[in-house]
Write an enzyme that holds these catalytic residues in place. Structure first.
Site: not given
Ligand code: G3H
Ligand code: 13P
Ligand code: ZN
Length: 332
Positions: A190, A93, A275-276, A232
């Protein structure tokens, strides 16, 4: 040199082609340790979902690349033992340089991201092309990125986002040869994505942030029909875990994540990788804080890491079934 094929992993090519066709997305879940990895695999085997195990540069340094390579081999055997040979990708990543990507490819990763999104366009093209040329010699797939997300992108931080310019995507993909493209349509990295002040309340009183730029996504899709798109910064920041963290001594600020229905809508389009990371961090931290607060005499790590692993598993199953739509697609 260890090829990912020796480890029993797969690259993203077939996985993405099936996901785009089937109108679902594959979960790309970040991990740094054994419990997170176990939770992801258990959840994906149980829901029969293909999965992308994702390692950031920070995670790679934290966990050690030799251990990661052997963990990946173990993951494949573990999934088999649990009863379903789900397709598993090991992905870098936010790779920041050719050298980092090469090192991962040489150490059994089946997919890498080269994130040149903060570079001038031509430099992004040149760097991404160099990584693709190396990766494709070993049948490793490559994700590139156009557009900048707000928040922290693995040590590269940006206060504001720059949406992807749809007029650049065809040129970028044809010049670089990338296998998938991460775009910026309003998500950010975030746990602090939107403040409550940036949101409106819906009929049920739930805070809803500004909608993702589905117009940009549609324009990208029109210009690159059937091409795999990546999102993302797609954590939804479950309020249940934010509350749990704060109830048991944490100090998180109020924040709203990406609504799950918007992710589901994106997954039905050309978006085939979501994406997590932050949601897993919240679930794990909340659960650990709760156990330690309720059982202050406990000092066996299994007694708090075990429940954290269970919470993570439940959360990943929910993502696969209700958000990504990947459940049941492992053996397509
Ligand atoms: O995109 C960033 C990921 O959430 C990875 O974060 O660099 O703290 O491991 P990290
Ligand atoms: P979140 O911080 O929203 O979980 O995003 C993770 C991510 O994009 C990893 O690359
Ligand atoms: Zn990211």
């Amino acid at each position: 040199m260890t090829s990912y094929k020796e480890l029993g992993l797969v690259n993203t090519r077939d996985m993405f082609a099936k996901a785009v066709k089937g109108g679902y997305a594959i979960g790309a879940f970040n991990f740094n340790n054994m419990e997170q990895m176990q939770a992801i695999v258990q959840a994906c085997v149980e829901t029969k979902s293909p999965v992308i195990l994702q390692v950031s540069r920070g995670a790679r340094d934290y966990a050690n690349i030799n251990l990661l390579r052997n963990m990946a081999r173990g993951v494949v055997e573990y999934a088999h033992e649990l009863g379903c040979d789900i397709p598993i990708v090991l992905h870098l990543d936010h790779g920041d340089s050719f050298e980092t990507c090469k090192d991962c490819i040489d150490n059994g990763f089946s997919s890498v991201m080269i994130d040149g999104s903060s570079l001038p366009y031509d430099e992004n093209v040149a760097l991404t092309k160099k990584v693709v040329e190396y990766a494709h010699q070993y049948d490793v797939t490559v994700e590139g990125e156009l557009g900048v997300l707000a928040g922290i992108e693995d040590e590269v931080s940006s206060a504001v986002s720059h949406y992807t310019k749809p007029e650049e995507v065809e040129d970028f993909v044809s010049k670089t040869g990338v296998d998938s493209l991460a775009i910026s349509v309003g998500t950010s990295h975030g746990a602090y994505k939107f403040t409550p002040e940036q949101c409106t309340r819906n009929a049920e009183g739930i805070l809803v942030p500004p909608e993702l730029r589905f117009d940009i996504l549609a324009e990208v899709e029109k210009r690159l029909p059937g091409f795999p798109i990546v999102l993302h910064g797609s954590s939804s920041v479950p309020q249940e875990y934010v509350k749990m963290i704060n109830e048991f001594g944490g100090k998180l600020k109020d924040s709203v994540g990406i609504p799950e229905d918007q992710l589901r809508k994106a997954a039905a389009s050309a978006v085939c990788k979501i994406n997590i990371d932050s949601d897993g961090r919240l679930a794990m931290t909340g659960t650990i804080r709760k156990v330690l607060a309720e059982k202050p005499s406990e000092f066996d790590p299994r007694k708090y890491l075990g429940p954290a692993r269970e919470a993570l598993k439940k959360m990943y199953m929910h993502k696969n079934i209700d958000v990504l739509g990947s459940a049941g697609h492992a053996l397509d």
